[in-house]
Design an enzyme around this catalytic site. Structure first.
Site, PDB file in Angstrom:
ATOM      1  CB  SER A  17      -0.944   0.004   1.206  1.00 48.87           C
ATOM      2  OG  SER A  17      -0.226   0.001   2.434  1.00 48.87           O
ATOM      3  CB  SER A  46      10.047   3.577   1.214  1.00 50.75           C
ATOM      4  OG  SER A  46      10.746   2.560   1.891  1.00 50.75           O
ATOM      5  CB  SER A  47       5.300   5.710  -0.747  1.00 53.21           C
ATOM      6  OG  SER A  47       5.633   4.815  -1.773  1.00 53.21           O
ATOM      7  CG  HIS A 233      19.741   9.937   0.981  1.00 56.92           C
ATOM      8  ND1 HIS A 233      20.327  11.056   1.539  1.00 56.92           N
ATOM      9  CD2 HIS A 233      18.778  10.402   0.137  1.00 56.92           C
ATOM     10  CE1 HIS A 233      19.744  12.142   1.069  1.00 56.92           C
ATOM     11  NE2 HIS A 233      18.800  11.775   0.214  1.00 56.92           N
ATOM     12  NE  ARG A 278      19.692  10.657  -3.754  1.00 56.44           N
ATOM     13  CZ  ARG A 278      18.438  10.340  -3.523  1.00 56.44           C
ATOM     14  NH1 ARG A 278      18.057   9.069  -3.596  1.00 56.44           N
ATOM     15  NH2 ARG A 278      17.549  11.257  -3.213  1.00 56.44           N
ATOM     16  CB  SER A 377      11.963   6.249  -6.579  1.00 57.41           C
ATOM     17  OG  SER A 377      11.979   7.361  -5.718  1.00 57.41           O
TER      18      SER A 377
END
Length: 520
Positions: A17, A46-47, A233, A278, A377
């Site tokens: 989800s 993560s969204s 990151h 990155r 992404s």
């Protein structure tokens, strides 16, 4: 606990989800969809934690061609150019779709999008929602729309443990919660299960996300690709908290600089300096920390008093750690953030298993290559969710061949695998460490231990990394520091991965492997 079986022939099951799963389910309406999520709807994704925004060439001085050029440069020779061009070329449609689902992007008074700049982008093309809380704001809008859509039935608190496959065709799945086990029979499954940062001690991802979609698809026979490319990151908030809070590179896009404990700005030699790719920035910061130093973001001059207004989420996160970024340095360190590899898919999001689609971070389309360009992404997740929904809708509905169901596996134990991955599959790798990782992970898979599901994901990273005897993009090896002349992408299924792992392990003195035939 005896599982309850349900025949859902003709219905689509979406697992996950985050943005990819929600957009897929919404785009399939009014077709009936079962949306399964391990936690509450939209939680542990993560969204929801994404700060930067979504990259799209919407500015007057920008174009899909320029966006593609930046993406190819960041991908370090491994992007699939035709696929990348297609996905990036559909950015405007993706933004329009999100707006139709209720997402409100930041705009200037004249109605034009406010566009931000992030690392390795040559144009301002980052669309934001609610300042630096883009992910959470997008998720909030999508969740609200899902709950208002009668064709979507949401099953929360249910974890998918295995896919059911017969003759390389999906026949259903097995899932469980604390209170029940269910088997759902269907011939159409979309996995949108997110990334694998939970394999590592230092990550900006939810700690329970260890690559479940990769594991499920691999056990079902699907081909994996580019598993070695794990993006760190450069700037997570350096604190005892786990997982670590992300400090978006949007700060660097607005002029914040990186300094060490001596106040030295040490990134000047890198292409782009603070706004370089990155992988380079992360390794440079990692090297400073490895020598015993500390690294900080300095936003005092570039942003200063505007910080809380422009970056309210980051200001809050820093405040919780006792830092006022308008006046204080922000301590940072690299942390696992995104996985460029995953289940190999085509431009319709189809995997190599009939009836199995993969969208979002669990998929590997070829867009990102060896190193994801910042904020591509969420764009990929949206575009490929729209494409998957279109393809799923047109897929032939056939009767389900009910495959035999394996026994339910034990609850997953991440502790041993996390220790191995953190030690040997980190920001810089070496052949001896990769061999050690393979040797230690294999027994957990062969014994089908509680660590086996996570071990399958970790050993896939290790094998792909062992085979890539060069340093490219997010994959760096101290024993092969140069770029090779051949830009090669690999595609392997689980059987091939474990066969290769056995060969690697045989080179480790005193190690023996007893191979099993069943991996499902």
């Amino acid at each position: 606990m005896t599982p309850t079986c349900y025949d859902l022939t003709g219905r689509v099951i979406v697992v996950g989800s985050g943005i990819a799963g929600l957009v897929t389910a919404l785009s399939l309406a009014p077709q009936p969809v079962i949306l399964i999520t391990r936690a509450a709807l939209g939680a542990e994704t993560s969204s929801g934690w994404a700060q930067g925004g979504i990259a799209a060439s919407m500015g007057a001085e920008d174009s899909p061609a320029l966006h593609l050029s930046d993406t190819l440069a960041a991908g370090d020779g491994l992007c699939e150019e035709e696929i990348a061009a297609t996905i990036l070329g559909e950015a405007r449609g993706a933004i329009a779709a999100l707006e139709a689902f209720g997402v409100v992007f930041n705009r200037h008074p004249d109605g034009q999008f406010k566009l931000g700049l992030e690392a390795a982008h040559t144009r301002r093309r980052i669309l934001h929602v609610a300042g630096d809380g883009a992910g959470a704001a997008i998720m909030q809008a999508l969740i609200q729309r899902v709950r208002q859509t009668p064709s979507i039935e949401v099953l929360e608190g249910l974890e998918v443990r295995r896919l059911l496959v017969a003759d390389n065709r999906i026949g259903g799945l097995m899932a469980e919660s604390r209170y029940r086990r269910i088997t759902l029979y269907t011939n159409r499954v979309v996995l949108a299960t997110g990334g694998l940062g939970g394999l590592y001690e230092t990550t900006t991802n939810p700690s329970g996300n260890y690559g479940q979609g990769v594991m499920l698809a691999a056990r079902a026979g699907a081909v994996l690709s580019d598993m070695e490319f794990v993006q760190f990151h450069p700037t997570a908030l350096d604190s005892p908290q786990r997982p670590l809070n992300l400090i978006s590179e949007a700060l660097r896009g607005e002029g914040a600089i990186v300094v060490n404990e001596k106040g030295e700005r040490f990134l000047g030699a890198l292409p782009g300096a603070e706004l370089g790719p990155r992988d380079m920035v992360a390794r440079a910061i990692g090297a400073e920390i490895s020598r015993g130093g500390r690294v900080f973001l300095d936003a005092r001059e570039a942003i200063g008093a505007r910080f809380r207004q422009d970056f309210p989420l980051i200001a809050t996160l820093c405040g919780q750690a006792g830092i006022d970024p308008a006046h204080d340095l922000i301590p940072v360190r690299p942390a696992v953030h995104y996985h460029m590899g995953g289940v190999a898919t085509d431009l319709r999001a189809r995997s190599s298993v009939d009836g199995l689609w993969i969208v979002g971070e669990a998929a590997c389309t070829g867009l990102h290559g060896a190193n994801r360009l910042a904020s591509n992404s969420l764009l990929e997740a949206t575009v490929m969710a729209l494409r998957a929904a279109e393809d799923v809708s047109s897929a032939e509905t056939r009767s389900v061949t009910v495959p035999s169901a394996p026994s339910y596996p034990p609850a997953t134990d991440l502790s041993i695998v996390r220790e191995i991955a953190t030690r040997d599959l980190s920001i810089v790798r070496v052949g001896a460490g990769l061999t050690r990782a393979v040797t230690q992970l294999l027994p957990h898979i062969e014994d089908d231990s509680p660590s086996s599901d996570a071990a399958i994901v970790a050993i896939s990273i290790a094998v792909f990394a062992w085979l890539r005897q060069e340093s490219r993009g997010a994959h760096a090896r101290s024993d092969f520091p140069e770029l090779s002349m051949v830009a090669l992408r690999r595609h392997m299924n689980l059987r091939e991965i474990l066969d290769t792992a056995s060969i690697i392990a045989e080179r480790s003195p005193g190690h023996t492997i007893q191979r099993k035939d069943s991996l499902t």
